[in-house]
Design an enzyme around this catalytic site. Structure first.
Site, PDB file in Angstrom:
ATOM      1  N   ASP A  67      43.879  33.290  51.215  1.00 14.19           N
ATOM      2  CA  ASP A  67      45.058  34.138  51.028  1.00 14.19           C
ATOM      3  C   ASP A  67      45.109  35.314  52.012  1.00 14.19           C
ATOM      4  OD1 ASP A  67      42.845  35.389  49.851  1.00 14.19           O
ATOM      5  OD2 ASP A  67      43.545  35.010  47.819  1.00 14.19           O
ATOM      6  N   ASN A 136      41.418  38.689  35.577  1.00 14.13           N
ATOM      7  CA  ASN A 136      42.408  38.002  34.732  1.00 14.13           C
ATOM      8  C   ASN A 136      42.336  36.482  34.895  1.00 14.13           C
ATOM      9  OD1 ASN A 136      43.476  37.601  37.248  1.00 14.13           O
ATOM     10  ND2 ASN A 136      45.437  38.597  36.860  1.00 14.13           N
ATOM     11  N   HIS A 138      42.454  34.810  37.835  1.00 14.97           N
ATOM     12  CA  HIS A 138      43.135  34.214  38.993  1.00 14.97           C
ATOM     13  C   HIS A 138      42.132  33.610  39.972  1.00 14.97           C
ATOM     14  CE1 HIS A 138      43.221  38.305  41.372  1.00 14.97           C
ATOM     15  NE2 HIS A 138      42.186  37.603  41.728  1.00 14.97           N
ATOM     16  N   GLU A 143      48.077  33.728  39.979  1.00 13.17           N
ATOM     17  CA  GLU A 143      47.948  34.629  38.836  1.00 13.17           C
ATOM     18  C   GLU A 143      48.293  33.903  37.538  1.00 13.17           C
ATOM     19  OE1 GLU A 143      46.593  37.415  39.258  1.00 13.17           O
ATOM     20  OE2 GLU A 143      47.605  38.752  40.663  1.00 13.17           O
TER      21      GLU A 143
HETATM   22  C1  F6R Z   1      40.217  36.732  47.600  1.00  9.02           C
HETATM   23  C2  F6R Z   1      40.734  36.028  46.435  1.00  9.02           C
HETATM   24  C3  F6R Z   1      40.640  36.592  45.055  1.00  9.02           C
HETATM   25  C4  F6R Z   1      39.262  37.198  44.747  1.00  9.02           C
HETATM   26  C5  F6R Z   1      39.249  37.785  43.330  1.00  9.02           C
HETATM   27  C6  F6R Z   1      37.925  38.456  43.022  1.00  9.02           C
HETATM   28  O1  F6R Z   1      40.431  35.997  48.770  1.00  9.02           O
HETATM   29  O2  F6R Z   1      41.274  34.988  46.605  1.00  9.02           O
HETATM   30  O3  F6R Z   1      40.937  35.589  44.129  1.00  9.02           O
HETATM   31  O4  F6R Z   1      38.287  36.195  44.858  1.00  9.02           O
HETATM   32  O5  F6R Z   1      40.270  38.717  43.208  1.00  9.02           O
HETATM   33  O6  F6R Z   1      37.769  39.558  43.841  1.00  9.02           O
HETATM   34  P1  F6R Z   1      36.410  40.376  43.896  1.00  9.02           P
HETATM   35  O7  F6R Z   1      35.409  39.483  44.519  1.00  9.02           O
HETATM   36  O8  F6R Z   1      36.716  41.574  44.764  1.00  9.02           O
HETATM   37  O9  F6R Z   1      36.070  40.724  42.484  1.00  9.02           O
END
Ligand code: F6R
Length: 248
Positions: A67, A136, A138, A143
């Site tokens: 992403d 959450n 995702h 989401e």
């Molecule tokens: C990042 C992504 C997100 C993160 C998720 C956890 O490329 O796709 O899904 O993996 O938000 O983020 P952290 O590792 O910062 O807790």
């Protein structure tokens, strides 16, 4: 779904990096699906160490990032392209032509999503997809929602996600509201998926993901339908999980 619980963040990073190194050594032109955020930083550090020790060669590897924020340029330290160069690509011998990240500043975002899916079709399937998990549930920026989108698309970030990611920005108003993300089907096409989870803040969602059935309101729970998923969680992230519920 297999869950491996390790002592701490350091061990999680090492185990994941070792899996990637084995994959590349077995298939030098492997296609990797990569994530950003805090969770994989330690794994990227390990990969850089292994590269510097001569244990792995990235010259034929292809990467696809999950992403990118809409509106952040590659010079912006909060963009995911900047993150990836800073934390991995600038330190290894990957061919820069083999790095794919959605362009969050594309004039036509819909077209950019289509372009990304064409590239995924052309170079895929991804051999190993690395995922983190949002508080959450995702994955990528898919989401919780009534419907999950299958292919690469522009997603609106939930307030929960914007709050969680505000730690990287001066204040929450600076956190982008949209991102381009690979869709659920893009992720599920990977041959193998490794989901990393670290820290107490992830304990409630790791438990919910494993112990609830499959729900679009917990996007990571969809992974139960994939034949080759490994969760590598540290003790803190796995602390709410009851052992008998670990295997789906
Ligand atoms: C990042 C992504 C997100 C993160 C998720 C956890 O490329 O796709 O899904 O993996 O938000 O983020 P952290 O590792 O910062 O807790």
């Amino acid at each position: 779904m297999k869950i491996t619980v390790v002592d701490d963040y350091h061990k999680m990073s090492e185990v994941a990096a070792r899996m990637i190194v084995s994959q590349i050594n077995e298939k030098p032109d492997s296609v990797l699906g990569l994530a950003t955020g805090s969770t994989p930083i330690g794994m990227y550090k390990k990969l850089i160490d292994y590269y510097k020790n001569g244990e792995v060669d990235f010259s034929n590897v292809i990467t696809f990032n999950l992403d990118e924020y809409v509106g952040l340029s590659k010079q912006d330290p909060q963009s995911y392209i900047y993150f990836m160069y800073d934390n991995l690509f600038s330190h290894i011998n990957i061919n820069k032509e083999s790095i794919y990240i959605p362009n969050g500043t594309a004039e036509d975002l819909e077209q950019e999503c289509k372009r990304y899916d064409v590239l995924l079709e052309r170079f895929g399937p991804i051999d190993i997809q690395i995922l983190g998990i949002g508080v959450n549930g995702h994955i990528g920026f898919n989401e919780p929602s009534k419907d999950l989108v299958l292919r690469t698309h522009v997603a609106y970030l939930s307030e929960e996600t914007r709050k969680a990611n505000a730690r990287f920005f001066d204040d929450i108003s600076k956190v982008p509201t949209r991102a381009i993300t690979m869709g659920i089907s893009d992720i599920m096409r990977a041959e193998k998926i490794i989901l990393l989870a670290s820290g107490k803040s992830k304990a409630p969602i790791v438990k919910r993901m494993l112990e609830t059935g499959i729900s679009t309101y917990i996007p990571a729970s969809i992974l139960k339908l994939h034949k080759n998923v490994e969760i590598i969680a540290d003790k803190d992230a796995a602390s709410f999980v009851e052992k008998r519920n670990c295997i789906a």
